[in-house]
Motif scaffolding. Structure first.
Motif, PDB file in Angstrom:
ATOM      1  N   PHE C 179       0.986  -1.161   0.127  1.00 21.76           N
ATOM      2  CA  PHE C 179      -0.116   0.042  -0.009  1.00 21.76           C
ATOM      3  C   PHE C 179       1.059   1.186  -0.053  1.00 21.76           C
ATOM      4  O   PHE C 179       2.052   1.111   0.666  1.00 21.76           O
ATOM      5  N   THR C 180       0.528   2.295  -0.736  1.00 24.68           N
ATOM      6  CA  THR C 180       1.236   3.384  -0.682  1.00 24.68           C
ATOM      7  C   THR C 180       0.319   4.591  -0.628  1.00 24.68           C
ATOM      8  O   THR C 180      -1.059   4.437  -0.719  1.00 24.68           O
ATOM      9  N   TRP C 181       0.572   5.769  -0.139  1.00 28.47           N
ATOM     10  CA  TRP C 181      -0.107   7.011  -0.088  1.00 28.47           C
ATOM     11  C   TRP C 181       0.641   8.231  -0.260  1.00 28.47           C
ATOM     12  O   TRP C 181       1.692   8.183  -0.665  1.00 28.47           O
ATOM     13  N   GLY C 182      -0.343   9.213  -0.265  1.00 26.99           N
ATOM     14  CA  GLY C 182       0.259  10.455  -0.685  1.00 26.99           C
ATOM     15  C   GLY C 182      -0.743  11.798  -0.640  1.00 26.99           C
ATOM     16  O   GLY C 182      -1.757  11.590  -0.148  1.00 26.99           O
ATOM     17  N   ALA C 183      -0.010  12.866  -1.047  1.00 21.15           N
ATOM     18  CA  ALA C 183      -0.952  14.193  -1.036  1.00 21.15           C
ATOM     19  C   ALA C 183      -1.845  14.083  -1.748  1.00 21.15           C
ATOM     20  O   ALA C 183      -3.044  14.594  -1.877  1.00 21.15           O
ATOM     21  N   THR C 184      -1.706  13.528  -3.158  1.00 20.54           N
ATOM     22  CA  THR C 184      -2.816  13.219  -4.230  1.00 20.54           C
ATOM     23  C   THR C 184      -2.945  12.008  -4.613  1.00 20.54           C
ATOM     24  O   THR C 184      -2.061  11.272  -4.555  1.00 20.54           O
ATOM     25  N   PRO C 185      -4.113  11.858  -5.411  1.00 12.77           N
ATOM     26  CA  PRO C 185      -3.826  10.162  -5.995  1.00 12.77           C
ATOM     27  C   PRO C 185      -2.730  10.091  -7.015  1.00 12.77           C
ATOM     28  O   PRO C 185      -1.725   9.173  -6.963  1.00 12.77           O
ATOM     29  N   ASP C 186      -2.327  10.997  -7.846  1.00  8.91           N
ATOM     30  CA  ASP C 186      -1.124  11.027  -8.721  1.00  8.91           C
ATOM     31  C   ASP C 186       0.322  10.797  -7.952  1.00  8.91           C
ATOM     32  O   ASP C 186       1.043   9.946  -8.239  1.00  8.91           O
ATOM     33  N   LYS C 187       0.292  11.453  -6.654  1.00 12.56           N
ATOM     34  CA  LYS C 187       1.574  11.007  -5.779  1.00 12.56           C
ATOM     35  C   LYS C 187       1.530   9.696  -5.403  1.00 12.56           C
ATOM     36  O   LYS C 187       2.586   9.064  -5.392  1.00 12.56           O
ATOM     37  N   ALA C 188       0.357   9.505  -4.957  1.00 15.00           N
ATOM     38  CA  ALA C 188       0.319   7.998  -4.406  1.00 15.00           C
ATOM     39  C   ALA C 188       0.479   6.996  -5.419  1.00 15.00           C
ATOM     40  O   ALA C 188       1.380   6.003  -5.020  1.00 15.00           O
ATOM     41  N   VAL C 189       0.232   7.069  -6.503  1.00 12.92           N
ATOM     42  CA  VAL C 189       0.729   6.267  -7.462  1.00 12.92           C
ATOM     43  C   VAL C 189       2.087   6.263  -7.902  1.00 12.92           C
ATOM     44  O   VAL C 189       2.598   5.257  -8.054  1.00 12.92           O
ATOM     45  N   GLU C 190       2.407   7.663  -7.986  1.00 14.32           N
ATOM     46  CA  GLU C 190       3.858   7.586  -8.019  1.00 14.32           C
ATOM     47  C   GLU C 190       4.886   6.829  -6.980  1.00 14.32           C
ATOM     48  O   GLU C 190       5.724   6.354  -7.358  1.00 14.32           O
ATOM     49  N   ASN C 191       4.430   6.930  -5.817  1.00 15.01           N
ATOM     50  CA  ASN C 191       4.873   6.247  -4.635  1.00 15.01           C
ATOM     51  C   ASN C 191       4.905   4.858  -4.965  1.00 15.01           C
ATOM     52  O   ASN C 191       5.876   4.158  -4.581  1.00 15.01           O
ATOM     53  N   SER C 192       3.846   4.396  -5.584  1.00 17.90           N
ATOM     54  CA  SER C 192       3.703   2.872  -5.901  1.00 17.90           C
ATOM     55  C   SER C 192       4.960   2.546  -7.012  1.00 17.90           C
ATOM     56  O   SER C 192       5.468   1.425  -6.833  1.00 17.90           O
ATOM     57  N   LEU C 193       4.903   3.384  -7.964  1.00 21.41           N
ATOM     58  CA  LEU C 193       5.944   2.969  -9.031  1.00 21.41           C
ATOM     59  C   LEU C 193       7.121   3.060  -8.425  1.00 21.41           C
ATOM     60  O   LEU C 193       8.035   2.236  -8.723  1.00 21.41           O
ATOM     61  N   ILE C 194       7.676   3.961  -7.525  1.00 23.85           N
ATOM     62  CA  ILE C 194       8.857   3.874  -6.929  1.00 23.85           C
ATOM     63  C   ILE C 194       9.200   2.876  -5.990  1.00 23.85           C
ATOM     64  O   ILE C 194      10.406   2.225  -5.941  1.00 23.85           O
ATOM     65  N   LEU C 195       8.125   2.585  -5.151  1.00 25.44           N
ATOM     66  CA  LEU C 195       8.297   1.373  -4.498  1.00 25.44           C
ATOM     67  C   LEU C 195       8.499   0.068  -4.993  1.00 25.44           C
ATOM     68  O   LEU C 195       9.273  -0.748  -4.673  1.00 25.44           O
ATOM     69  N   ASP C 196       7.934  -0.221  -6.234  1.00 31.44           N
ATOM     70  CA  ASP C 196       8.143  -1.333  -7.093  1.00 31.44           C
ATOM     71  C   ASP C 196       9.630  -1.271  -7.657  1.00 31.44           C
ATOM     72  O   ASP C 196      10.503  -2.199  -7.546  1.00 31.44           O
ATOM     73  N   GLU C 197       9.996  -0.170  -7.903  1.00 28.98           N
ATOM     74  CA  GLU C 197      11.417   0.019  -8.615  1.00 28.98           C
ATOM     75  C   GLU C 197      12.355  -0.405  -7.705  1.00 28.98           C
ATOM     76  O   GLU C 197      13.345  -1.045  -7.812  1.00 28.98           O
ATOM     77  N   VAL C 198      12.246   0.294  -6.524  1.00 26.16           N
ATOM     78  CA  VAL C 198      13.410   0.161  -5.561  1.00 26.16           C
ATOM     79  C   VAL C 198      13.356  -1.360  -4.935  1.00 26.16           C
ATOM     80  O   VAL C 198      14.485  -2.029  -4.439  1.00 26.16           O
ATOM     81  N   SER C 199      12.040  -2.039  -4.840  1.00 25.92           N
ATOM     82  CA  SER C 199      12.072  -3.400  -4.538  1.00 25.92           C
ATOM     83  C   SER C 199      12.794  -4.193  -5.348  1.00 25.92           C
ATOM     84  O   SER C 199      13.609  -5.284  -4.972  1.00 25.92           O
ATOM     85  N   LEU C 200      12.678  -3.987  -6.621  1.00 32.17           N
ATOM     86  CA  LEU C 200      13.383  -4.499  -7.829  1.00 32.17           C
ATOM     87  C   LEU C 200      15.021  -4.547  -7.734  1.00 32.17           C
ATOM     88  O   LEU C 200      15.684  -5.440  -7.547  1.00 32.17           O
ATOM     89  N   MET C 201      15.224  -2.963  -7.453  1.00 30.78           N
ATOM     90  CA  MET C 201      16.681  -2.819  -7.368  1.00 30.78           C
ATOM     91  C   MET C 201      17.372  -3.584  -6.000  1.00 30.78           C
ATOM     92  O   MET C 201      18.627  -4.159  -6.254  1.00 30.78           O
ATOM     93  N   ALA C 202      16.498  -3.468  -4.989  1.00 28.35           N
ATOM     94  CA  ALA C 202      17.117  -3.950  -3.751  1.00 28.35           C
ATOM     95  C   ALA C 202      17.609  -5.448  -3.825  1.00 28.35           C
ATOM     96  O   ALA C 202      18.410  -6.002  -3.248  1.00 28.35           O
ATOM     97  N   LYS C 203      16.571  -6.213  -4.296  1.00 20.10           N
ATOM     98  CA  LYS C 203      16.389  -7.779  -4.232  1.00 20.10           C
ATOM     99  C   LYS C 203      17.737  -8.078  -4.939  1.00 20.10           C
ATOM    100  O   LYS C 203      18.642  -9.112  -4.400  1.00 20.10           O
ATOM    101  N   GLU C 204      18.078  -7.328  -6.301  1.00 17.35           N
ATOM    102  CA  GLU C 204      19.414  -7.717  -6.790  1.00 17.35           C
ATOM    103  C   GLU C 204      20.567  -7.065  -6.389  1.00 17.35           C
ATOM    104  O   GLU C 204      21.624  -7.834  -6.309  1.00 17.35           O
ATOM    105  N   THR C 205      20.626  -6.153  -5.684  1.00 14.41           N
ATOM    106  CA  THR C 205      21.739  -5.435  -5.058  1.00 14.41           C
ATOM    107  C   THR C 205      22.083  -6.508  -4.097  1.00 14.41           C
ATOM    108  O   THR C 205      23.312  -6.931  -3.652  1.00 14.41           O
TER     109      THR C 205
END
Lengths: 236, 236, 236, 236
Positions: C179-205
């Motif tokens: 789950f992610t959240w933010g000041a606006t729906p757009d921002k909360a979606v952006e945070n979902s995108l970032i969370l997924d991307e750093v999840s990918l980076m972290a597991k391979e790191t």
């Protein structure tokens, strides 16, 4: 059909097969090349050197003789990998097209220096056993006629191991990447696609089960032989 | 509705479901097939054998009886995997559509020969427990009636383990790949998509945490049962 | 602006943010939902339940009060995850939008039951420290008011660990997903995108360097604080 | 050509190279920036700060002097990473363009804090040896002139190890991500693409064969030198 027309058709097939490489995700930038041979005509057609796929035109395909010497005036320079293709055509008499790429997953295996084992039927449908990885080239081989020696080490690998190029239509060159071949440029490209896909599947299969072994020979036989040779019957 | 019209509608559903496979990234080349059964009509409709998805037409869908024998003149050859579908329809009486693919992530598990465990609710929303991987086929099973025996080993796996095909709408055939099923061709394709996605998630979950275990039964129950059966209420 | 107009605008933002999820590759099928709250109006707007993204219309967005009870006649059923959103809005007073997905890489970490550590500045630019993974829900919590208890365990995680939801705008629910959240729906979606991307980076790191540790606090501070709060100055 | 026209052309190249980053999959959101220098003109052109790639216009490119001070009225704010670019231009006198991204695979190596070894010819065609990973910045370096110190630690890495920036046109900043450079913005972007691709290949090569070592120097020499320098002859 006239020699001119036959060469024109070769150019078209080679052109389209080259364009298929980036479309299928097998090539970034200019990292690939496709050629076709017509032994009766004494002609090889190959991608020009260093030309971007975005701007490449059919008329730029390069026509050479069977030794790789240019046959047309105003020709562009052929792909530098031509010398490798020439060796493969000379030694593997039943192949009509060659593809070289740096496709992501096949390169991983080539860099690892490992044979790609047949872990499943996706592999066995096209490759009748492990796709071999060559030995590393020696300093001397790299420093003299490098591209030709790349062809030579592929041929050596198949001869020493008793592998038929028609049954294993591809190879991993150690520290470099894959070459595939086939009856037509389209088929050789298809084999590149399959080699990359089974490379991906195999590396993850090994991670899921570190004790995984090759599929048994009777399953390999079944899948390969139901699609290839005189008893073939299979279509998905 | 007339028999002709019902079959025409089956062809349309099977055709569209087959086309969905490459669109969803579940199939490369011709590596997949979808079929539908209508037991009252005594009819199975399946993809024709070896036809490219690019050129496939609705009229090419193949109509057979419940044993897989052709029912229409001028019919194309059915997918060679038909014999597997026929066994599944005969033994799993509550399924109406079957899908076979070589989707990348599900094949990795099939090649590894491992059951796909339920590590999270994405899995549990569709599969009520581990998706089983069959035993390997024997030499005899492969060499005689291979495609039929592929169906048989799936059925054996579900019977021996007491799994209901309606609760686990998919399987991994060892060394080969996934089959899924469902109430409609669309639903069976959706199950292939989900199986591939949870296959991807599961293999990486195991790498992040090598001691991960299945989710507890009460969570499996909650997720599966809130979406399936008479107490279902869930929609995202 | 009238209450009607304000709600209309919320519907538009929520609709567009929901559509962004499949477009960004964060959602397959209907596996996600976005909502927005307006506390002054006493209104939450959320995706309808089980509706396909292909056919979803803006007018189908569901309007509820702050407890999640429907406010409009002829309303569709709200996403079943609404109860989780309601808890987050009630307890996290400075968030205006919530997103739930089953995005591939974040789910891997949720299934592994592991906190997502800050291994680099890509992470630190958005998440001011590890993204926590909740404890597993108990049998009792799952069997009674499951979706509400999913919200409760998120809140418990943030309270117990003293994490500010504004500083770590996302969470991994154990065995489930992000789950992610933010000041606006757009921002909360952006945070979902970032969370997924750093999840990918972290597991391979972690695979490249098995002894990798979190980045030091002074680097975390620098990256987070140059983009957030009153001393923010950064833009790429 | 007039100074104005030359700057206009720089803006166009920088604009297009910036747009190439998301198109090539190297950048999500606004996570990247490209700049170009013209030392004779005393001008650097760089992406504006925090502007979305979707709405960015050529006229928004920011023009500064060689210290990074704005040269145009009504200028937008330059990318916050400008200070890093300025140091690289000052110290690496033979580069004309710099690119910074958070591309997925290169970031994994940067976060792991590991040099990216040359495991194959795909790497050697562009990078004449390992792509170095910098040491971590100290608390003092992060807290004072962070972006400038990011440039300084890159320069220190190349100087201490005796690496020529023209021969290894990229670097991994520990815990952060990649910077690349080149003779033109296009070339620097191409180097970012290649760095990300060989990052992907290398991490999986290490998993397939945990004892893999760098390719031998004679192969590195052959591949790098057949494409670069006065004896270059290669094109695929």
């Amino acid at each position: 059909m006239s020699r001119e027309l036959l060469i024109e058709e070769m150019k078209e097939r080679v052109f389209k097969a080259n364009l298929a490489l980036p479309k299928l995700g097998l090539v970034k930038l200019t990292w690939g090349n496709v050629s076709e041979i017509n032994r009766e005509l004494g002609v090889i057609v190959i991608k020009p050197s260093g030309v971007s796929y975005d701007t490449m035109e059919m008329s730029q395909m390069v026509v050479t003789d069977l030794k790789g010497d240019l046959l047309e005036e105003k020709s562009m320079k052929p792909s530098s990998d031509l010398a490798t293709h020439v060796v493969l055509y000379r030694e593997f008499s039943d192949i009509n097209a060659v593809v070289h790429t740096h496709s992501t997953n096949a390169v991983m295996w080539a860099q690892a220096g490992c044979d790609l084992k047949a872990y499943g039927t996706t592999h066995a449908d096209t490759f009748y056993g492990s796709v071999p990885c060559t030995r590393e080239l020696t300093k001397e081989e790299v420093e003299s006629a490098y591209e030709e020696n790349t062809g030579n080490v592929i041929v050596e690998t198949f001869h020493k191991r008793g592998i038929k190029p028609s049954e294993i239509p591809g190879v991993l060159v150690s520290g470099h990447g894959p070459f595939t071949w086939g009856a037509t440029p389209d088929k050789a490209v298809e084999n590149s696609l399959i080699l990359d896909e089974v490379s991906l599947m195999a590396k993850e299969t090994e991670k899921i089960n570190q004790r995984v072994v090759d599929i048994p020979n009777f399953l390999l036989d079944k899948h390969y032989l139901r699609k290839h040779g005189k008893s073939a019957y299979y279509g998905q």
